[in-house]
Design a protein around this motif. Sequence first.
Motif, PDB file in Angstrom:
ATOM      1  N   UNK A 152       3.968   8.124  -8.196  1.00  0.00           N
ATOM      2  CA  UNK A 152       5.183   7.578  -7.579  1.00  0.00           C
ATOM      3  C   UNK A 152       6.255   7.307  -8.628  1.00  0.00           C
ATOM      4  N   UNK A 153       5.852   6.734  -9.740  1.00  0.00           N
ATOM      5  CA  UNK A 153       6.804   6.462 -10.823  1.00  0.00           C
ATOM      6  C   UNK A 153       7.421   7.750 -11.353  1.00  0.00           C
ATOM      7  N   UNK A 181       0.847  -1.189   0.000  1.00  0.00           N
ATOM      8  CA  UNK A 181       0.000   0.000   0.000  1.00  0.00           C
ATOM      9  C   UNK A 181       0.878   1.232   0.000  1.00  0.00           C
ATOM     10  N   UNK A 182       1.684   1.371  -1.054  1.00  0.00           N
ATOM     11  CA  UNK A 182       2.761   2.371  -1.070  1.00  0.00           C
ATOM     12  C   UNK A 182       2.309   3.813  -1.225  1.00  0.00           C
ATOM     13  N   UNK A 193      10.294  -1.826  -3.725  1.00  0.00           N
ATOM     14  CA  UNK A 193       9.097  -2.065  -4.530  1.00  0.00           C
ATOM     15  C   UNK A 193       7.887  -1.599  -3.744  1.00  0.00           C
ATOM     16  N   UNK A 194       6.953  -0.961  -4.432  1.00  0.00           N
ATOM     17  CA  UNK A 194       5.701  -0.556  -3.817  1.00  0.00           C
ATOM     18  C   UNK A 194       4.524  -1.167  -4.547  1.00  0.00           C
ATOM     19  N   UNK A 195       3.577  -1.706  -3.797  1.00  0.00           N
ATOM     20  CA  UNK A 195       2.326  -2.219  -4.358  1.00  0.00           C
ATOM     21  C   UNK A 195       1.208  -1.292  -3.907  1.00  0.00           C
ATOM     22  N   UNK A 242      15.843   1.544  -8.991  1.00  0.00           N
ATOM     23  CA  UNK A 242      15.764   0.902  -7.678  1.00  0.00           C
ATOM     24  C   UNK A 242      14.383   1.012  -7.037  1.00  0.00           C
ATOM     25  N   UNK A 243      13.569   1.975  -7.462  1.00  0.00           N
ATOM     26  CA  UNK A 243      12.222   2.181  -6.906  1.00  0.00           C
ATOM     27  C   UNK A 243      11.200   1.839  -7.978  1.00  0.00           C
ATOM     28  N   UNK A 244      10.518   0.718  -7.786  1.00  0.00           N
ATOM     29  CA  UNK A 244       9.532   0.287  -8.777  1.00  0.00           C
ATOM     30  C   UNK A 244       8.158   0.198  -8.120  1.00  0.00           C
ATOM     31  N   UNK A 245       7.143   0.547  -8.888  1.00  0.00           N
ATOM     32  CA  UNK A 245       5.781   0.595  -8.368  1.00  0.00           C
ATOM     33  C   UNK A 245       4.857  -0.215  -9.261  1.00  0.00           C
TER      34      UNK A 245
END
Length: 197
Positions: free
Chosen positions: A106-107, A76-77, A94-96, A118-121
């Motif tokens: 976020x992206x 729940x990012x 990683x964020x879901x 490094x930060x994937x959504x």
Amino acid sequence: MQQEPQKRSRRGLILLGITGTSLFGIYAVVVPFVVPAFRKHCLPFVPATPRQLLTVMRHLKCPKRSPNSSSVVDLGSGDGRLVIAAARRGFDAVGFELNPWLVWYSRLVAWRLGVSKLARFYRQDLFRAPLTRFDNVVIFGVDGIMGDIEEMVVRDARPGTRVLACRFGLPTLVCDAKHGRGVDSVWIYDIRASAKE
């Protein structure tokens, strides 16, 4: 004389078009924020406070085998601030998130800050998130879902995973540490093999 009714008709069509487009735009933006309230698990978007972020970042687990390969998942990012903060510190993060607007936002922020590798959504229900590959699992939950989160974590996280529950603790797992108070509280759990029995 005949042009006056045509002008009024054209103005009416333009006004109707503007009104329809505005209503559609409002609908498209508001619905992703309202619909989760009607789901079995209601998790509204409430941004993490700076103190919560600092506490979580201090307590993320860095495996001894390779500090640069530590991974974090935020269930729940929301607007991605935790995932981006972890990525800026070198974590594979990683964020879901179910809300498509928050995923795209976020992206965009991750790309703008240069951490998109490094930060994937992902737009996905947090209860379907694969936990086995992560060293750290973070959830900014609400009281009503923490029992289901605990079941999922005990079932799916591998031994050695660190779980950081923010705002509300897990109902039956014994926490290893607790930091902060009130909405800034963070409960820390290190999943052991015995928790899976």
